[in-house]
Every structure is written in C-alpha cells, then in structure tokens.
Design a protein around this motif. Sequence first.
Motif, PDB file in Angstrom:
ATOM      1  N   ALA A 404      80.360  -9.568 -53.728  1.00  0.00           N
ATOM      2  CA  ALA A 404      80.258  -9.838 -52.293  1.00  0.00           C
ATOM      3  C   ALA A 404      81.640  -9.861 -51.646  1.00  0.00           C
ATOM      4  CB  ALA A 404      79.539 -11.167 -52.056  1.00  0.00           C
ATOM      5  N   SER A 405      82.612 -10.505 -52.299  1.00  0.00           N
ATOM      6  CA  SER A 405      83.966 -10.528 -51.739  1.00  0.00           C
ATOM      7  C   SER A 405      84.590  -9.141 -51.757  1.00  0.00           C
ATOM      8  CB  SER A 405      84.838 -11.509 -52.523  1.00  0.00           C
ATOM      9  OG  SER A 405      85.100 -11.038 -53.822  1.00  0.00           O
ATOM     10  N   MET A 406      84.212  -8.347 -52.742  1.00  0.00           N
ATOM     11  CA  MET A 406      84.703  -6.969 -52.792  1.00  0.00           C
ATOM     12  C   MET A 406      84.184  -6.168 -51.596  1.00  0.00           C
ATOM     13  SD  MET A 406      84.150  -4.266 -55.894  1.00  0.00           S
ATOM     14  CE  MET A 406      85.033  -2.700 -55.936  1.00  0.00           C
ATOM     15  N   ILE A 407      82.886  -6.315 -51.300  1.00  0.00           N
ATOM     16  CA  ILE A 407      82.313  -5.634 -50.135  1.00  0.00           C
ATOM     17  C   ILE A 407      83.000  -6.109 -48.859  1.00  0.00           C
ATOM     18  CG2 ILE A 407      80.211  -5.305 -48.783  1.00  0.00           C
ATOM     19  CD1 ILE A 407      78.629  -5.573 -51.388  1.00  0.00           C
ATOM     20  N   PHE A 408      83.256  -7.397 -48.785  1.00  0.00           N
ATOM     21  CA  PHE A 408      83.935  -7.942 -47.609  1.00  0.00           C
ATOM     22  C   PHE A 408      85.311  -7.297 -47.434  1.00  0.00           C
ATOM     23  CE2 PHE A 408      86.925 -10.975 -45.792  1.00  0.00           C
ATOM     24  CZ  PHE A 408      86.310 -11.293 -44.587  1.00  0.00           C
ATOM     25  N   GLU A 409      86.076  -7.165 -48.511  1.00  0.00           N
ATOM     26  CA  GLU A 409      87.407  -6.559 -48.411  1.00  0.00           C
ATOM     27  C   GLU A 409      87.321  -5.089 -48.019  1.00  0.00           C
ATOM     28  OE1 GLU A 409      90.350  -7.976 -48.497  1.00  0.00           O
ATOM     29  OE2 GLU A 409      89.358  -9.926 -48.732  1.00  0.00           O
ATOM     30  N   VAL A 410      86.327  -4.394 -48.545  1.00  0.00           N
ATOM     31  CA  VAL A 410      86.153  -2.985 -48.175  1.00  0.00           C
ATOM     32  C   VAL A 410      85.815  -2.877 -46.691  1.00  0.00           C
ATOM     33  CG1 VAL A 410      84.744  -0.922 -48.532  1.00  0.00           C
ATOM     34  CG2 VAL A 410      85.487  -2.285 -50.501  1.00  0.00           C
ATOM     35  N   ILE A 411      84.974  -3.770 -46.189  1.00  0.00           N
ATOM     36  CA  ILE A 411      84.642  -3.777 -44.764  1.00  0.00           C
ATOM     37  C   ILE A 411      85.905  -4.051 -43.937  1.00  0.00           C
ATOM     38  CG2 ILE A 411      83.455  -5.143 -42.997  1.00  0.00           C
ATOM     39  CD1 ILE A 411      81.095  -5.370 -44.917  1.00  0.00           C
ATOM     40  N   PHE A 412      86.734  -4.955 -44.417  1.00  0.00           N
ATOM     41  CA  PHE A 412      87.976  -5.247 -43.682  1.00  0.00           C
ATOM     42  C   PHE A 412      88.871  -4.006 -43.624  1.00  0.00           C
ATOM     43  CE2 PHE A 412      92.438  -6.800 -43.945  1.00  0.00           C
ATOM     44  CZ  PHE A 412      92.552  -7.208 -42.622  1.00  0.00           C
ATOM     45  N   HIS A 413      88.984  -3.272 -44.745  1.00  0.00           N
ATOM     46  CA  HIS A 413      89.783  -2.045 -44.736  1.00  0.00           C
ATOM     47  C   HIS A 413      89.181  -1.022 -43.762  1.00  0.00           C
ATOM     48  CE1 HIS A 413      92.146  -3.653 -47.888  1.00  0.00           C
ATOM     49  NE2 HIS A 413      91.318  -3.409 -48.886  1.00  0.00           N
ATOM     50  N   ALA A 414      87.847  -0.902 -43.770  1.00  0.00           N
ATOM     51  CA  ALA A 414      87.200   0.062 -42.875  1.00  0.00           C
ATOM     52  C   ALA A 414      87.334  -0.350 -41.420  1.00  0.00           C
ATOM     53  CB  ALA A 414      85.727   0.209 -43.255  1.00  0.00           C
ATOM     54  N   SER A 415      87.436  -1.663 -41.168  1.00  0.00           N
ATOM     55  CA  SER A 415      87.538  -2.128 -39.782  1.00  0.00           C
ATOM     56  C   SER A 415      88.857  -1.729 -39.134  1.00  0.00           C
ATOM     57  CB  SER A 415      87.392  -3.653 -39.730  1.00  0.00           C
ATOM     58  OG  SER A 415      88.506  -4.289 -40.331  1.00  0.00           O
ATOM     59  N   ALA A 416      89.818  -1.274 -39.944  1.00  0.00           N
ATOM     60  CA  ALA A 416      91.102  -0.845 -39.390  1.00  0.00           C
ATOM     61  C   ALA A 416      90.997   0.491 -38.679  1.00  0.00           C
ATOM     62  CB  ALA A 416      92.157  -0.769 -40.497  1.00  0.00           C
ATOM     63  N   VAL A 417      89.911   1.238 -38.936  1.00  0.00           N
ATOM     64  CA  VAL A 417      89.704   2.520 -38.256  1.00  0.00           C
ATOM     65  C   VAL A 417      89.025   2.230 -36.923  1.00  0.00           C
ATOM     66  CG1 VAL A 417      88.690   4.817 -38.413  1.00  0.00           C
ATOM     67  CG2 VAL A 417      89.459   3.642 -40.493  1.00  0.00           C
TER      68      VAL A 417
END
Length: 571
Positions: A404-417
């Motif tokens: 779950a924390s991994m998905i959260f971090e991936v979402i954070f990286h994607a939110s930079a776009v």
Amino acid sequence: MGGEQCMWGVCFVALDGNGQKFFGFSEFLAGLALMVLAWTIADVRYRFRVRTAPIPLQGITFAVVATVGMLTLLTDLWRAEQWLVPKGNLLSPASWQAILGGLFLLTFLTWTWFAFIRPPTYGRHNAERFAQTLYRFILKGSPVELSVIADELAYSARALVRYATDRGRLKNYRLERDDEKKKDPPKVEGYANDLLLLIADKRLCRSIVESSPGTALAVFQAMADMKKYGIQVETFAKNIVNEALANKDSFLYHEAEGYESGLIGYHKPLSQAMFSNYEMVETIGTLLDPDVYGKREWDATQWEAYCRVVLMTFSSYVKEGYGGHSFVLYRAKGHIENAASDLYTLNEFPSAWDTDSSRRLRVVIEFVKGAVKILDEKGVPDHVRIRVREKHGHPRETFYDHIASMIFEVIFHASAVRSPQWGCWTIQHNSVWGELFNFNHLDGPASKVVKFKVRRLLYDEIADMKRFPNFKGAKILGFCLNVMGLNVRQGDYDKDSRALQRAVLAWTRKNFVWLHGYNPRVAEACLVDGMTFDLENRRLVRTYPAEGLRREPSYIYFELDPAPLDFKGEA
C-alpha cells in the motif's frame, strides 16, 4: 673388452652393443617432442587443470622426464662403449628399457588423465594450489582466459560449498562476540572461504554471466541441496545479479516467459535456483541489491527483469508462510517504487506515453499487480490488520502495508506530471489509477485490503494539510481530483474509489478557499492542467478543450465553501 670379470663375489660382463633396443635416447627425443607439442598447443583450460591437480604434476613431470632422459642417454652410451654390467637375470637390458619407457609413458598418461579425462576439483589435497592458480588468473584479468576459468569453476562448485564455513542466518545480525570466535579453520575450509570471496571479482562474474551461467547455477544449486545459505557468497551473488541485469543477453532476459523463450522460459533453471528459495535469498542478503549507481541507468527492460526475480522471491515468502519482516524484500520494494521517480521530467512533454519513464511506471504497476495476485492466491491471514495505528508502528506492519505504501509513493511520483492535460491524464489515470482501482481490477480478498490501506494513506495525507499545508499533500489532492473527477458518477467501473472521492471532494469543498488564502502557491499545486480556481465565484473549473469531435470546450464546476469568518489569510 675382455670376458667375464669378478670382484668381491660379483661378476660383471660387457654389455652387448648389438643387443635389442626399443627405447633409447632417440625414441625418448621423439616422444618428448610429441609431449612438448601437446603441452605447447594446450589452451588455458588444460593448463589450469594441470596446475590444480591433487599432486604437483608439473614438478613431477619435469623430474621424471629429466631422469628418464639422462638414463636413456647413459644407457645408449653404456651400450656403445660395451661397459661392464652385473651378471644375472634380475634386470635384463630389455626390462631396463621397459622400465624407462613405462615411466615416460606413465608420466604422459597422468598428465593426460588430469588434463582431459578427469579434471581435478577443489579438495583437501590441492586447496592451496587451486587457490594460488585461480588467484593468478583472476589477477591477470584476461577476458578470454576468464571465460574459460569461469567454465572450469563449475566442476568445483559443490566442493567449495561443501568445505566453506556456514555462518547461518545469524551472520546478518553480527551476534558473534570476539571471545566466541572460532579458532582458525582447517586449511581446506579457509581456502574455500577465500575462494568464494575471490570469485566475486566483477570481471570473473561478467565472464560467468556471458559464457558460463552454469557455474552460477552449480553454486546456488549446491547451496540449496546442502542448505548452506550462510557461506560467504554475498558479494558474488550481488555481482552476478548486477552483471546479469547489465547484460541484456543474459539468463535473466532469456528466462522470461514460456511464450517468449520456449522451454527455458518455462523451467527458468538459473532464476529458480537463485531466487525461488526465500530462506536462501534472505540469508545471503544481497541477491536483490542492485548497484547503487548502476540502477540509475536502468531502462524499463532491466527493471522488468529485476521485478520478475523479486516476484519469484516474494512468491516463496508468501507460499511458505514466512510472517516476519523481510529485509531483502523490503529493500527491493524501496528500489522498485522509485524506479519511476523521474516522471516530473514529462511535464510539457508532447508524448508522455512513449517514453522510458512511462514504460518504467507501467513496469512498477505490473509488479504491484503481480505481488497483490500472489497475496490473493494465499488468502488474507488472520493476523493482518486492516488499519495499523501510528502508535503501533512498524512491528504490526505486513506486506499488505508495504505494498500500500508502495502504491502511495508511485501515485506521488505520478502526481508530479501536471501538463499537458492529455499527458497528465495518461500517466495519472490510464497508467496508475485505472490499472489499480477502476474496472474491477484487483478484486480479490487481499486486493481489497491493500486498496483500503491505499485510500486511507491518500486521505490522511490530504487531511493533514489542514494542520500543515504542504506541496506533497497538494500534489496528492491534485492527483485525486484529476483521476476521480469533480462529480460523483454512478457505475461499477469506479466503485472502489467512490468512497474516497466523496471524502476528498468534501474536504476540498470545505478547505480549498481557506488553503488558497493561507498559501496560494500550495493551492495552485493542487490543480493540474485543465483545472483552475475561480476565486470570484468560489469554484473549481474543469475545462475540456475543443478537440476531436468536440466542437466547443465543455466545463465542469465544483462549488466551494467560503473560508471561516475568523480566517485572516497569510501572515
């Protein structure tokens, strides 16, 4: 010369110069020429075997050849001069020649036996010679020679593992005190430990990966068969994996899927031997540790290969019921979740979908889906908590929390776009959110637990902005508003995210005007391309431009609550 002569009871007769001769000095020279030719044309493989034989074969060969040569020369001289020899039948001239010829032949056959028929392997009788010979070849570092030596090491893999010191899993915790250390190990054990460190040389590991993967297979199979996971292969294992990842023609890429690689793809012999035994991977500790600097240059194909072997280890971890914290898998999770940390470079990029960054993002998402599928197949254990309170912290976290924390971090990286609008939608919705939350994806029992935890992490990050407005929370809010929209729709395709959407919209309606007044820059970070804040009318506006079949722009409005009456804005 005269006839028979006797002295002190021993009679001597002259050696017959015309007697039978079948092995003299001329025959010795002819045989020696053939032997020297064989020694000269022998490549590094046979020289290595001869030097590592369990007897000092080179010294013995030189001594025997030199002795036989001098004796045959003296024999021919003796015969030519017809000098005296003892009378009797104990040793005739023919038997004397047979002895010399036999010694010469035996020397050649012994050399041939160790060089061609039965290659020597590491053992008690050749431990020192084996170590010294291998050290010289590796120190020289010739790629051609190392490729041969790499292949030869396969014969000694089991012996090295058998004799090496097994420190067990406690080696990772450094529990041994100085006063409890063992005495000096036997020579064969000590050299085995040194050789396992010696073969970790990067040049040799590169040669093993390129030309002799069977050597690595032999080492790890021997470890699995003997259950000796605590031997000193940490550096060797790490370098083998990193060299295999760097070489796209290595076993990690050929042992992919059956429909791509045929029978090898189904069997995955080397990958299975190295990564499908969780206890071995955890004890070694370095098999899943990529090179700190090398991984920065990995492309999507290399990350895909790495994710594939991590899933093999994770599958063993789950199926065998290991419930404790896994250091190797936790570190691997951290590496993978940051594989697409450079997505911010796609801002203003016209074709974000067709970039290596976006491909790496899709690889990470596929890894998440594969990991959750493995958890689904096992079922949710009773000890897994749906929600782990912060005060309990790490001890009660499981891989459900880690994923779950991994998905959260991936979402954070994607939110930079954030722009352009279509590129932002492609990355955030099509590549991430739609693959995990929409269209009934990840619908198993474990999947539901993971998705619940992800929703809680997202909302907690957004809600924390009421206490401390920050750009991370703002980007997460912008991601949620973008992928879930400003209107709650009815339908099954997004039912997993509907509760989160309602909560996020409620928080936004209540707090966005306040946030804009407190820090306009943070509020601006909440809005991606195509979404604006209408301050005069207190609303968010989502604009869909005129493109394709749409003749005119369309708009979606989201009304916001006014800021609290006691709010005074920025200090």
